[in-house]
Design a protein around this motif. Sequence first.
Motif, PDB file in Angstrom:
ATOM      1  N   SER A 194      -2.900  11.403  37.877  1.00 17.22           N
ATOM      2  CA  SER A 194      -4.126  11.033  38.771  1.00 17.22           C
ATOM      3  C   SER A 194      -4.009  10.241  39.630  1.00 17.22           C
ATOM      4  O   SER A 194      -4.409  10.481  40.927  1.00 17.22           O
ATOM      5  CB  SER A 194      -5.210  11.057  37.762  1.00 17.22           C
ATOM      6  OG  SER A 194      -5.471  11.893  36.696  1.00 17.22           O
ATOM      7  N   GLU A 198      -4.591  11.440  43.622  1.00 21.05           N
ATOM      8  CA  GLU A 198      -5.444  10.774  44.499  1.00 21.05           C
ATOM      9  C   GLU A 198      -4.913  10.153  45.711  1.00 21.05           C
ATOM     10  O   GLU A 198      -5.387   9.997  46.673  1.00 21.05           O
ATOM     11  CB  GLU A 198      -6.801  10.187  43.697  1.00 21.05           C
ATOM     12  CG  GLU A 198      -7.432  10.933  42.851  1.00 21.05           C
ATOM     13  CD  GLU A 198      -7.824  12.310  43.383  1.00 21.05           C
ATOM     14  OE1 GLU A 198      -8.501  12.036  44.379  1.00 21.05           O
ATOM     15  OE2 GLU A 198      -7.766  13.253  42.791  1.00 21.05           O
ATOM     16  N   LEU A 216     -13.634   7.037  45.032  1.00 23.32           N
ATOM     17  CA  LEU A 216     -12.854   6.872  44.069  1.00 23.32           C
ATOM     18  C   LEU A 216     -13.492   6.302  42.687  1.00 23.32           C
ATOM     19  O   LEU A 216     -13.954   5.276  42.771  1.00 23.32           O
ATOM     20  CB  LEU A 216     -11.485   6.128  44.549  1.00 23.32           C
ATOM     21  CG  LEU A 216     -10.383   6.375  43.492  1.00 23.32           C
ATOM     22  CD1 LEU A 216      -9.769   7.763  43.345  1.00 23.32           C
ATOM     23  CD2 LEU A 216      -9.292   5.196  43.931  1.00 23.32           C
TER      24      LEU A 216
END
Length: 309
Positions: A194, A198, A216
Amino acid sequence: MRGGKILTEIEISDSSSRIKAVFYNQPFLKNVFKKGEFFSFSGKIVQKKGYFYLQHPVFEKIPKIPHFNLLHTGKIIPIYPETKGITTKWIREKISLVLKNEIWRAREFLPEKILKKLNLVPLKEAILKIHFPETKEDIKISRFRFAFEELFLLEIEVLREKLKVKKKRAYPLKIQVEAIKEFIKSLPFELTESQKKETWRMLKEMEKSVPMNRLLQGDVGSGKTLVATILALNCAKNNYQSAMIAPTEILAAQHYRKIFRMLEPFEKRIGILTKGYSEFAGKKLKKEEMIKKIKEGGVKILIGTHSLF
């Protein structure tokens, strides 16, 4: 008088039975209730010593006019937040008056297509039903209408802000692949899938000529600060400045020490500026000196609180 309280008792009757109502510390009511007049009562029935009575009920007089609608009793009634000198009953009366005379001013703003698709009640109907519902279903459908309306307007505002952002211009930042790879290799752990995903997504967005506007989201300790640190490093290697804002001076100081320790082998031009403390590249500076260095572009990664603005 009983227990220091003034009790006022009245006897209520209809065609089928009779019951007493008891009021506390309201002796003036003896002048309100007249024998033979009609009132509507609503309240809690209490049993004591084998007798039933209404304890401090809400009441309203029923005038001798046709088609009179009860306002405070005999149906579901709204309860409003009260303050000193202003009661729910008073608010209910005023809202009833306003709706009676001004409800026609309410203008529907939700598109007809959305109203039909989601089976939403029209604005005027929702206002009337939320204040004076006839059934529990009225409460449910009107609350749903207003809940949707609130989210709908919020989403419209978010879209407006996105359009504003798209009209602005930003400096495209080239992804400094080698510098970022070296930094990631130096970490005593491996980034999660992840974090990798991102981070890369945001780095690619920073290559564009429009500002990045992202949230975020992650649990405590999930690595949000690390992702921000990578983005700040990329910004510094493009010879631009970035700022990280923390909610408190203590948290800002923690971020500064942690980030400086991680980035020192790759980027030393890191500073912290808060209301009570300033430091650059591990050395304390006077606030005036720090501000000057920031303006000259010497500080590439700045950490602080809202006082930066």
